[in-house]
Design an enzyme around this catalytic site. Structure first.
Site, short mmCIF file in Angstrom:
data_model
loop_
_atom_site.label_atom_id
_atom_site.label_comp_id
_atom_site.label_asym_id
_atom_site.label_seq_id
_atom_site.Cartn_x
_atom_site.Cartn_y
_atom_site.Cartn_z
N TYR A 161 43.97 33.86 46.82
CA TYR A 161 43.13 32.63 47.60
C TYR A 161 42.94 31.46 46.66
CZ TYR A 161 43.16 36.08 51.35
OH TYR A 161 43.78 36.82 52.59
N SER A 162 41.70 31.11 46.73
CA SER A 162 41.19 29.98 46.31
C SER A 162 40.95 29.92 44.63
CB SER A 162 39.88 29.35 46.85
OG SER A 162 40.04 28.82 48.11
N THR A 163 41.29 31.24 44.09
CA THR A 163 41.25 31.21 42.66
C THR A 163 42.50 30.60 41.95
OG1 THR A 163 40.21 33.37 42.90
CG2 THR A 163 41.51 32.71 40.76
#
Length: 385
Positions: free
Chosen positions: A67-69
């Protein structure tokens, strides 16, 4: 109890204990954690089940959508272009992307100050996966606030905004640029746009199980004001917060092979914990020159985020320490993802950290699994001083 595999360097046994405790308490299905110190690997652990539907165990090379990592990798691509003198952070975006209409500096795309976290009309999923329809919509979108005056998390749009600038400057898509300039030279198991031949290595995401009794006797007025504000923003479908996360309709599913094969540079990166930690080790180990690294570690915007409704601190492309997650090193920079994954580096201690997992947390509070692992890592470093 899950068998924990991998290795720890002398003095870092506490990280293995913390990792095992997460499984023992039932908090994990499958997960991996990796730590580098001054460029040397000191922790590399994995365990559990990669795919509960097939009872497939987590292996050394199991891949996880984070995801946003992913945003940390996307930001590094932009900073490399800045370092090479090919991208000017203070230039208008339209200098590189002539169709872009908003008065936005390149810098503001990376600091979540562009005012473009959402769209007036959501883009269909097929158009988001195709790239051009999404960037065309963003190029024509009026900002939701005066660019540069406020900050608000560009949860989905960040990747297309930064990625299109990189494409215009380099002539390569964001996923291709990342592969050519970072992942392959560093031999990282890390992709933005996962090739189909690698899909057999993927872990399957396990969504949180709803608790039907969670709201029993719940009174919104009993909550602190900030938490009431957060809940109101996320539950009101007309709020800018909700519209930010609903910019693509239907929402993207990172268990969908078509979603993972596309390039969604804000949310669909796929990697191992080892690759994530090595990536951050490279950033502080010379990939970014001192002046460029300073961009990643120096605060550019701070305060209550207009979208997430909590206090944040943004550098040029990364999140910095806040008291919302006090267990992180105060001199860190990095990015976390939906459900709990996190990658970061701390230049002061030479620490680079990567944690990935397939069971998503509820996202309402900082993930206690990551907090336990980071705390054990920091304690191990302190004990060796």
């Amino acid at each position: 109890m899950a068998e924990i595999e991998g290795e720890t360097a002398p003095g870092f046994e506490g990280v293995r204990d913390a990792f095992a405790a997460n499984f023992a308490e039932g908090a994990e299905v499958g997960a991996a954690v990796s730590v580098y110190r001054h460029g040397e690997k000191v922790v590399d652990l994995w365990g559990g089940i990669a795919d509960p539907q097939q009872a497939r165990p987590w292996q050394r090379d199991t891949l996880q959508a984070v995801y946003s990592t992913t945003k940390g990798a996307t930001s590094a691509c932009a900073l490399l272009l800045v370092q090479r003198g090919e991208l000017d952070l203070d230039a208008p975006v339209r200098d590189y992307w002539p169709e872009f209409t908003a008065p936005v500096k390149v810098r503001w795309l990376l600091t979540h100050q562009a005012g473009l976290p959402a769209l007036d009309r959501p883009v269909p999923l097929a158009d988001a996966l195709a790239w051009d329809p999404m960037v065309d919509a963003l190029a024509a979108q009026r900002p939701f606030w005066t660019p540069g005056t406020e900050h608000g998390y560009h949860g989905l749009t960040f990747g297309w905004l930064v990625g299109e600038v990189i494409r215009r400057v380099s002539g390569r898509s964001l996923g291709t640029f990342f592969r050519d300039e970072i992942a392959e030279p560093l031999d990282l198991d890390f992709w933005i746009g996962l090739p189909k031949p690698q899909h057999h290595r993927l872990s399957r995401i396990v969504m949180p199980e709803p608790d039907p009794d969670a709201m029993a006797g719940f009174n919104l007025d009993d909550l602190p004001e900030q938490l009431r504000d957060v809940l109101a923003a996320y539950t009101d479908p007309t709020s800018l917060t909700s519209r930010t996360y609903d910019a693509v309709e239907p929402r993207m599913d990172n268990n969908d092979p078509d979603v993972l094969a596309a390039e969604i540079p804000a949310t669909n990166g796929v990697c191992t914990a080892r690759a994530l930690a090595r990536f951050y080790a490279a950033l502080i180990g010379g990939l970014l020159e001192p002046d460029t690294l300073a961009l990643a570690t120096t605060e550019q915007a701070a305060g209550r985020d207009r979208i997430m409704r909590i206090p944040v601190r943004w550098s040029t492309g990364y999140a910095l320490w806040t008291s919302e997650a006090p267990w992180l090193p105060q001199t860190m920079f990095g990015f976390s993802g939906l459900g709990g994954s996190i990658g970061f580096a701390d230049p002061e201690t030479g620490l680079a950290f990567g944690y990935v997992m397939n069971r998503l947390s509820d996202g309402l509070t900082p993930d206690p699994r990551a907090a336990r692992l980071v705390t054990a890592t920091i304690n191990s470093i302190k004990e060796q001083r």
